[in-house]
Design an enzyme around this catalytic site. Structure first.
Site: not given
Length: 329
Positions: A54, A296, A49, A215, A176, A151
């Site tokens: 972007y 992960e 995607d 984090k 989206q 979206s």
């Protein structure tokens, strides 16, 4: 990796999709971006995607280059149109002119002949739906777009768009929206409207801009290299996740980390698995600044969370969850 139908369409997508907002062409170098794309492919991710806006169009070009050598028919390549890609008055929005020109530019940058899912990145109140969907219809009939999505459209906008799409025989199959444990605004209206129209959810920010990685800690500096600490990511982080940098939210996230450990998961795996529990979610988009993050996070695919665990999550986050459907978009 597991695979799901995208809404009521025949298109199959991977439960996890790789997105490249902020990362490709900005936060990471091209070599790392390519390594992430190939790590995703090796892990069974087939859905990629991006969007023309972007990194000022660089993200599409980086992704197109990274995908060279992978058989085109074996992936689902998705991009978007709406936000400004130039300084001219027609370099934005959902007019016929911009959609047609933007699609051709995206095809060139992605080095492909067609787009699997072409999203209207936002709703455009300045252009009639008829003009927008006629342009999409022509692109579909030309074979340059296979399916259409939207979206961050509201339930009402989705319903109106779907009615017109049916009339024009446009395969509108995807929505989206942002969706996570903390941001559940689609549950009240968008999910129901989409289900009626046979539209599947391909959700972004399942980790709430990194808040649900654990984090960020109360009173401590942002970790080096995190989205909040980088010049490319900080403005978006503040807009989308600044509301969650409160002590009570970060303390709740810390409790979620313990819950995840007890379930044998990392917190990101728990957060991604959580959004995939919603049967109307076809895929969750993950980002990555290095291949290890992908390796992960893909472990969240196929995980089924027990009802008691889902209730425990709600108890921990009680009073902190955003559910207001008016905040869509």
């Amino acid at each position: 990796m597991n695979y799901r139908k995208l809404g009521a369409s025949g298109l199959v997508v991977s439960e996890l999709a790789l997105g490249n907002w902020i990362t490709h062409g900005a936060q990471v170098d091209n070599e790392t971006a390519s390594a992430c794309v190939h790590a995703a492919w090796d892990a069974g991710i087939t859905t990629f995607d991006t969007a023309d806006v972007y990194s000022e169009t660089r993200a599409e070009a980086v992704l197109g280059q990274a995908l060279k050598g992978i058989r085109r028919e074996s992936i689902e390549l998705c991009t978007k149109v709406y936000h400004p890609t130039g300084t001219g008055p027609n370099d934005r929005g959902l007019s016929r002119k911009h959609i047609m020109e933007a699609c051709h530019a995206s095809l060139n940058r992605l080095q492909t002949d067609y787009i699997d899912v072409y999203y209207a990145h936002r709703f455009d109140p300045e252009v009639s739906l008829e003009e927008t969907f006629l342009a999409f219809s022509d692109l579909v009939r030309q074979g340059k777009v296979l399916y259409v999505g939207v979206s961050e459209w509201t339930a009402e906008q989705i319903s109106k768009g779907a009615a017109l799409a049916r009339e024009l025989c446009v395969p509108l199959v995807a929505s989206q929206p942002q969706y996570s444990m903390l941001w559940r605004v689609i549950e009240a209206e968008v999910v129901q409207a989409s289900e009626r129209e046979g539209i599947g959810q391909v959700v972004w920010s399942p980790l709430a801009q990194g808040i649900l990685t654990g984090k960020y800690s109360p009173g401590k500096p942002f970790p080096q290299g995190s989205r909040a600490a980088t010049s490319a990511g900080a403005p978006f982080f503040e807009k989308l996740a600044g509301q969650w940098l409160r002590t009570e939210v970060l303390q709740a996230v810390s409790k979620l980390s313990t819950t995840a450990q007890e379930a044998g998961l990392t917190l990101p795996q728990l957060a991604i698995a959580w959004v995939l529990q919603n049967p109307q979610v076809s895929a969750a988009i993950i980002g990555a600044s290095n291949p290890g993050q992908i390796q992960e996070n893909v472990k969240a695919a196929g995980i089924r969370l027990a009802p008691d665990l889902l209730k425990q999550i709600d108890v921990i986050l009680e009073g902190l969850i955003e559910r207001d459907p008016s905040k869509t978009g």
